[in-house]
Design an enzyme around this catalytic site. Sequence first.
Site, PDB file in Angstrom:
ATOM      1  N   TYR A 105       0.843  -1.200   0.000  1.00  0.00           N
ATOM      2  CA  TYR A 105       0.000   0.000   0.000  1.00  0.00           C
ATOM      3  C   TYR A 105       0.876   1.247   0.000  1.00  0.00           C
ATOM      4  O   TYR A 105       0.567   2.256   0.614  1.00  0.00           O
ATOM      5  CB  TYR A 105      -0.923  -0.041   1.221  1.00  0.00           C
ATOM      6  CG  TYR A 105      -2.133   0.866   1.148  1.00  0.00           C
ATOM      7  CD1 TYR A 105      -2.678   1.274  -0.061  1.00  0.00           C
ATOM      8  CD2 TYR A 105      -2.746   1.307   2.316  1.00  0.00           C
ATOM      9  CE1 TYR A 105      -3.779   2.098  -0.110  1.00  0.00           C
ATOM     10  CE2 TYR A 105      -3.861   2.134   2.286  1.00  0.00           C
ATOM     11  CZ  TYR A 105      -4.367   2.530   1.070  1.00  0.00           C
ATOM     12  OH  TYR A 105      -5.476   3.351   1.030  1.00  0.00           O
TER      13      TYR A 105
ATOM     14  N   GLY B  36       6.246  -0.064  11.257  1.00  0.00           N
ATOM     15  CA  GLY B  36       5.026   0.083  10.481  1.00  0.00           C
ATOM     16  C   GLY B  36       5.056  -0.856   9.292  1.00  0.00           C
ATOM     17  O   GLY B  36       5.624  -0.516   8.256  1.00  0.00           O
ATOM     18  N   CYS B  37       4.460  -2.041   9.412  1.00  0.00           N
ATOM     19  CA  CYS B  37       4.699  -3.079   8.395  1.00  0.00           C
ATOM     20  C   CYS B  37       3.519  -3.349   7.473  1.00  0.00           C
ATOM     21  O   CYS B  37       3.586  -4.248   6.638  1.00  0.00           O
ATOM     22  CB  CYS B  37       5.103  -4.376   9.087  1.00  0.00           C
ATOM     23  SG  CYS B  37       3.779  -5.145  10.065  1.00  0.00           S
TER      24      CYS B  37
ATOM     25  N   TRP C 109       0.620  -4.994   5.719  1.00  0.00           N
ATOM     26  CA  TRP C 109       0.196  -6.397   5.695  1.00  0.00           C
ATOM     27  C   TRP C 109       1.394  -7.354   5.634  1.00  0.00           C
ATOM     28  O   TRP C 109       1.248  -8.505   5.270  1.00  0.00           O
ATOM     29  CB  TRP C 109      -0.732  -6.640   4.521  1.00  0.00           C
ATOM     30  CG  TRP C 109      -2.111  -6.084   4.728  1.00  0.00           C
ATOM     31  CD1 TRP C 109      -3.165  -6.694   5.345  1.00  0.00           C
ATOM     32  CD2 TRP C 109      -2.598  -4.808   4.300  1.00  0.00           C
ATOM     33  NE1 TRP C 109      -4.268  -5.872   5.331  1.00  0.00           N
ATOM     34  CE2 TRP C 109      -3.947  -4.698   4.696  1.00  0.00           C
ATOM     35  CE3 TRP C 109      -2.013  -3.726   3.621  1.00  0.00           C
ATOM     36  CZ2 TRP C 109      -4.721  -3.574   4.436  1.00  0.00           C
ATOM     37  CZ3 TRP C 109      -2.779  -2.603   3.365  1.00  0.00           C
ATOM     38  CH2 TRP C 109      -4.127  -2.538   3.770  1.00  0.00           C
ATOM     39  N   GLY C 110       2.578  -6.861   5.982  1.00  0.00           N
ATOM     40  CA  GLY C 110       3.738  -7.732   6.103  1.00  0.00           C
ATOM     41  C   GLY C 110       4.421  -8.099   4.804  1.00  0.00           C
ATOM     42  O   GLY C 110       5.235  -9.025   4.774  1.00  0.00           O
TER      43      GLY C 110
ATOM     44  N   ILE D 135       0.074  -1.044  14.382  1.00  0.00           N
ATOM     45  CA  ILE D 135      -1.031  -0.825  15.323  1.00  0.00           C
ATOM     46  C   ILE D 135      -2.384  -1.240  14.755  1.00  0.00           C
ATOM     47  O   ILE D 135      -3.402  -1.115  15.431  1.00  0.00           O
ATOM     48  CB  ILE D 135      -1.101   0.648  15.772  1.00  0.00           C
ATOM     49  CG1 ILE D 135      -1.294   1.583  14.568  1.00  0.00           C
ATOM     50  CG2 ILE D 135       0.128   1.026  16.582  1.00  0.00           C
ATOM     51  CD1 ILE D 135      -1.565   3.018  14.953  1.00  0.00           C
ATOM     52  N   SER D 136      -2.428  -1.739  13.516  1.00  0.00           N
ATOM     53  CA  SER D 136      -3.684  -2.173  12.916  1.00  0.00           C
ATOM     54  C   SER D 136      -3.902  -3.658  13.186  1.00  0.00           C
ATOM     55  O   SER D 136      -3.160  -4.505  12.681  1.00  0.00           O
ATOM     56  CB  SER D 136      -3.683  -1.915  11.408  1.00  0.00           C
ATOM     57  OG  SER D 136      -4.733  -2.631  10.777  1.00  0.00           O
TER      58      SER D 136
ATOM     59  N   GLN E  28      -4.502  -5.672   9.898  1.00  0.00           N
ATOM     60  CA  GLN E  28      -3.290  -5.884   9.123  1.00  0.00           C
ATOM     61  C   GLN E  28      -2.383  -6.915   9.791  1.00  0.00           C
ATOM     62  O   GLN E  28      -1.806  -7.779   9.124  1.00  0.00           O
ATOM     63  CB  GLN E  28      -2.534  -4.566   8.951  1.00  0.00           C
ATOM     64  CG  GLN E  28      -3.164  -3.610   7.964  1.00  0.00           C
ATOM     65  CD  GLN E  28      -2.304  -2.378   7.738  1.00  0.00           C
ATOM     66  OE1 GLN E  28      -1.633  -1.895   8.643  1.00  0.00           O
ATOM     67  NE2 GLN E  28      -2.329  -1.856   6.524  1.00  0.00           N
TER      68      GLN E  28
ATOM     69  N   CYS F 228      -5.227  12.058  -5.300  1.00  0.00           N
ATOM     70  CA  CYS F 228      -3.818  11.796  -5.004  1.00  0.00           C
ATOM     71  C   CYS F 228      -3.023  11.566  -6.287  1.00  0.00           C
ATOM     72  O   CYS F 228      -1.890  12.047  -6.419  1.00  0.00           O
ATOM     73  CB  CYS F 228      -3.686  10.597  -4.074  1.00  0.00           C
ATOM     74  SG  CYS F 228      -4.203  10.914  -2.375  1.00  0.00           S
TER      75      CYS F 228
END
Length: 372
Positions: free
Chosen positions: A125, A164-165, A167-168, A187-188, A191, A343
């Site tokens: 992402y 801050g990873c 979905w790995g 922190i999600s 995720q 964006c």
Amino acid sequence: MSKLPGWIKKLFCQADIRINGDRSWDFQCHDDAVYDWISGEASLGLGESYMEGMWDCGALDQFFDRVLPAYHNRKIPLSLVTLADVAKAKLFNRQNKQHSRKVAEVHYDIGNEFYEAMLDPYMQYTCAYWNGIAGDLASAQEAKLDLICRKMGLVPGEKILELGCGWGGFARYAAEGYGVQVIAYNISASQVEWARAACEGLPVEIRLQDYREATGTFDKVAAIGLCEHVGYKNYRCFFELAHRCLKPGGIFLLHTIGRNSSVCKVDAWVDRYIFPGGMLPSAAQLGQAMNNLFVLEDWHSFGADYDRTLMAWHANFEKSWARFSAEYGERFYRMWRYYLLSCAGAFRSREIQLWQLVLSKNGIRGGWKGVR
């Protein structure tokens, strides 16, 4: 009928945008009240009125590619919303541990299946690396992951910290392809659940904790898409954490969206609907925050690749929307479309950038062997 405010008329004229024109980037007004909304609340009013169906545009990305540079070059009246945002940003740390959790609830925890439909198999992402070779999103994201691994000079057996990873995806790619061990913080809850399942059987540990709780000493540190959530009051502490966790001579790879100018507030619409507390750093802010901590080995800018990445995400979103429309609804559809395409326009116009920084602790003897 509301009168079109003079500053909006001049802005649209400078951007070559016509009201109810026949070009793909023209502004299609369905309710004249939209002008008062935009005039009173600027960015927030523009986004909310679109979500409510008060105006449309055939190609929002093209609209923003034109309007953002024109907006940047004009003196726009400050709304009460903007003034309030500035005051809050000055008075409070909106990206402290407590407030930072809101972005997970509002954005990252809305549904893993939804993101699976929009993203690539590694669930990246952040900006892909198209590098003139990649022909689709999946290969461009793998190119990005490999670029990061090569820039960090990963060696089998090394211990890597990821702040801050998501979905790995990076942890999985690095462990599988480069034989390293990864400890990652996020922190999600949604995720983390997905990442743990995806990394099962690999030397990867995903911790459901704030990045500020990271401990230990590592060969390399990576932060890929986290800095946009750190906030200007916390940049120095962020770099100090990475420095503290690195072995002497270690490398810190920072992948972040960036701004051309320094700000202390977030965009009002993005803050309310997409990334609560999100803030893009400037080069000056990053430079000041890393002062006397790291040697800057490389600063790579490839923001134009984010335009293409966002358009690929948008195409996937549109293609899969029928599966999610009943659950998320029309207002969400307009919000998400506005988010992705605005964006894309911002990157296309070069109003915002994408940077990868290679930073070393104490400097690399003989110099960093640059890769692209």
